[in-house]
Design a protein around this motif. Structure first.
Motif, short mmCIF file in Angstrom:
data_model
loop_
_atom_site.label_atom_id
_atom_site.label_comp_id
_atom_site.label_asym_id
_atom_site.label_seq_id
_atom_site.Cartn_x
_atom_site.Cartn_y
_atom_site.Cartn_z
N LYS A 20 0.85 -1.20 0.00
CA LYS A 20 0.00 0.00 0.00
C LYS A 20 0.88 1.26 0.00
N ASP A 46 -7.89 2.61 -0.10
CA ASP A 46 -6.97 3.73 0.15
C ASP A 46 -6.24 4.17 -1.11
N ASN A 88 -10.76 7.18 3.88
CA ASN A 88 -10.19 6.74 5.16
C ASN A 88 -8.66 6.83 5.18
N SER A 89 -8.06 7.40 4.13
CA SER A 89 -6.62 7.25 3.94
C SER A 89 -5.79 8.43 4.45
N GLY A 90 -5.07 8.19 5.54
CA GLY A 90 -4.19 9.21 6.11
C GLY A 90 -3.07 9.57 5.14
N THR A 91 -2.51 8.56 4.48
CA THR A 91 -1.41 8.82 3.54
C THR A 91 -1.90 9.77 2.45
N ARG A 118 -7.96 12.73 12.77
CA ARG A 118 -6.50 12.47 12.80
C ARG A 118 -5.72 13.78 12.67
N GLN A 165 4.29 10.74 7.85
CA GLN A 165 3.63 11.12 6.58
C GLN A 165 3.75 12.61 6.32
N ASP A 309 2.46 -0.24 12.28
CA ASP A 309 1.37 -1.05 11.70
C ASP A 309 1.44 -2.52 12.13
N LYS A 336 -3.98 6.40 14.43
CA LYS A 336 -4.29 5.72 13.16
C LYS A 336 -5.79 5.77 12.89
N GLU A 337 -6.29 4.85 12.04
CA GLU A 337 -7.70 4.81 11.71
C GLU A 337 -8.55 4.83 12.98
N ARG A 340 -5.34 2.34 18.09
CA ARG A 340 -5.11 0.89 18.01
C ARG A 340 -4.57 0.28 19.32
N HIS A 380 -9.10 -1.89 9.35
CA HIS A 380 -8.61 -3.10 8.67
C HIS A 380 -7.61 -3.90 9.49
N ARG A 381 -6.66 -3.20 10.13
CA ARG A 381 -5.62 -3.96 10.85
C ARG A 381 -6.16 -4.61 12.12
#
Ligand SMILES: O=C(O)C1=C[C@@H](OP(=O)(O)O)[C@@H](O)[C@H](O)C1
Ligand SMILES: C=C(OP(=O)(O)O)C(=O)O
Length: 425
Positions: A20, A46, A88-91, A118, A165, A309, A336-337, A340, A380-381
């Motif tokens: 990714k 993402d 949903n993508s931080g990157t 975030r 990032q 991650d 993160k999302e 965690r 997801h993770r």
């Protein structure tokens, strides 16, 4: 959607999905180049967000078989016609905030309810010092973000403790300005391998960035550069592979994962962690195959500074190991999302595991996992890691499993194909 997980053993081989992180960068840098073909990109929720954003800045991106044919914007993004939705993508959010700083107008970036919590303030502050008007509509550093282009180089610093990032984003945008930039990193640079992945792709595009490492890390970024990324092949994803490898380790099974060639991904360290915890692991770097046989695990200490991650995966390995595991230096895993550290502490506790949660660490005492109804936190993770725990506990359900679309869309089908007892409902 939910999954019901029963006690399973696995046997066979899987082909790891493409990375990714490499895919986001390849699409972004190719879009800022002229013409480029990206081979074997990860197509997931993402990376689709990054494709849409690059198209909004003027790039032409066509999908053909397992390639993206990219007609780039040669370093000069257009002002988007509409708000950029990074989902949903931080990157994507961080990279596109910096790309927006290269336009001649105003860009608004937003995303889903997770992305809107975030942090981005360190990136907004640096952009401000580089001549860009960049702010959060709610003044809290979170999206929606507004960026008025006008990026100019300067000498500046950024806090490295929240997200790498921000640094990757600046490294991608600053070479395209008319004045050079010196970016010094304050404090520890967390998630550093991701910055190494960025500089590797920039180098492949012919870009020069100098790194000085004395007391602190300093990037010297010459101005007026042009990107020329040509054919670029995306390697396999070690974070995604970590769930397959961990599944073998905790269930006493054997698996092989292909498409695992050496790269700059920090999450390669999963191989060392599995060995340290007692699994049999071999890695044929020439053929790109990792084999793992589970053999009973023991606790360890894991510094998550460079590889956030892996934390959900390692928390599950820890829950299944004899003794105590400490996951330390992990405060950034909360950004993160979802948070965690908190999510894994709560869900593993529901499975009967003793977890001590502190601001920057988890202490997990391994034990007999019992089945439970778990929350996947739309992350997801968390979902993939808890699915592996369910293979040991049995009689487990997990909700919000559609979130695997973010990084590993075929996770459930592929794990089922090697024997995981997953029922989607
Ligand atoms: O640049 C990247 O591709 C990423 C950097 C890391 O984030 P942080 O730098 O925010 O820790 C990582 O957690 C994320 O999944 C992907
Ligand atoms: C945190 C992640 O990605 P991002 O920051 O791009 O949302 C992730 O994939 O775990």
């Amino acid at each position: 959607m939910k999954v019901a997980v029963n006690i399973s053993k696995i046997d066979g081989e899987l082909y790891a999905p493409s990375s990714k992180s490499y895919t986001h960068r390849a699409i972004t840098v190719a879009s800022l180049s002229d013409e480029c073909v990206v081979h074997r990109p990860l197509i997931s929720a993402d990376t689709l967000a990054t494709i849409r954003a690059c198209e909004a800045f003027g790039a032409g991106i066509e999908r053909k078989d397992d390639r993206l044919i990219i007609n780039g914007i040669k370093g000069k993004p257009a002002v988007p016609e509409n708000v950029i939705d990074v989902a949903n993508s931080g990157t994507t959010l961080r990279f596109m905030t910096a790309v927006a700083a290269l336009t001649d107008g105003v860009t608004v970036l937003t995303g889903d309810s997770s992305i809107r919590t975030r942090p981005n303030q360190p990136l907004l502050d640096v952009l401000g010092r580089l001549g860009v008007e960049a702010f959060s509509t709610r003044d809290n550093g979170c999206a929606p973000l507004v960026v008025r282009g006008g990026l100019k180089g300067a000498i500046t610093t950024i806090d490295g403790s929240i997200s790498s990032q921000f640094i990757s984003a600046l490294l991608i945008a600053c070479p395209l300005t008319t004045k050079s930039t010196t970016l010094s990193i304050k404090g520890e640079m967390k998630s550093r391998p991701y910055v190494d992945v960025t500089t590797e792709i920039l180098e492949a595009a012919g870009c020069e960035i100098l790194l000085e490492e004395t007391n602190n890390i300093k990037f010297i970024i010459p101005a007026n550069q042009k990107y020329n990324l040509k054919d670029y092949k995306v390697p396999g994803d070690f974070s995604s592979a970590s769930y397959i490898l961990a599944a073998a380790a905790v269930t006493g099974s054997t698996v092989a994962v292909k498409n695992m060639f050496p790269s700059k991904q920090g999450d390669i360290v999963i191989i060392e962690v599995l060995k340290r915890m007692g699994a049999d692991v071999s890695w044929d770097k020439v053929k790109g195959i990792i084999r793992v046989t589970g053999n009973g695990l023991k606790g360890t200490t894991f510094d998550a500074g460079a590889t956030p991650d892996l934390v959900p995966t390692i928390a599950v390995l820890a829950a299944c190991a004899d003794g105590v595991t400490v996951i330390e230096n992990a405060e950034h895993v909360r950004y993160k999302e979802t948070d965690r550290l908190h999510a894994m502490a709560l869900e593993l506790t529901k499975m009967g595991i003793t977890v001590k949660e502190e601001p920057d660490q988890l202490t997990i005492t391994g034990g007999a996992l019992r089945g439970a109804n778990l929350h996947g936190w739309h992350d997801h993770r968390i979902v993939m890691a808890l699915s592996i725990a369910g293979m040991v506990a049995g009689d487990t359900t997990i909700d919000t499993i559609e979130s695997v679309e973010i990084s590993y869309p075929n996770f459930f089908e592929e794990m089922q194909s090697i024997g995981a007892d997953f029922k989607i409902f």
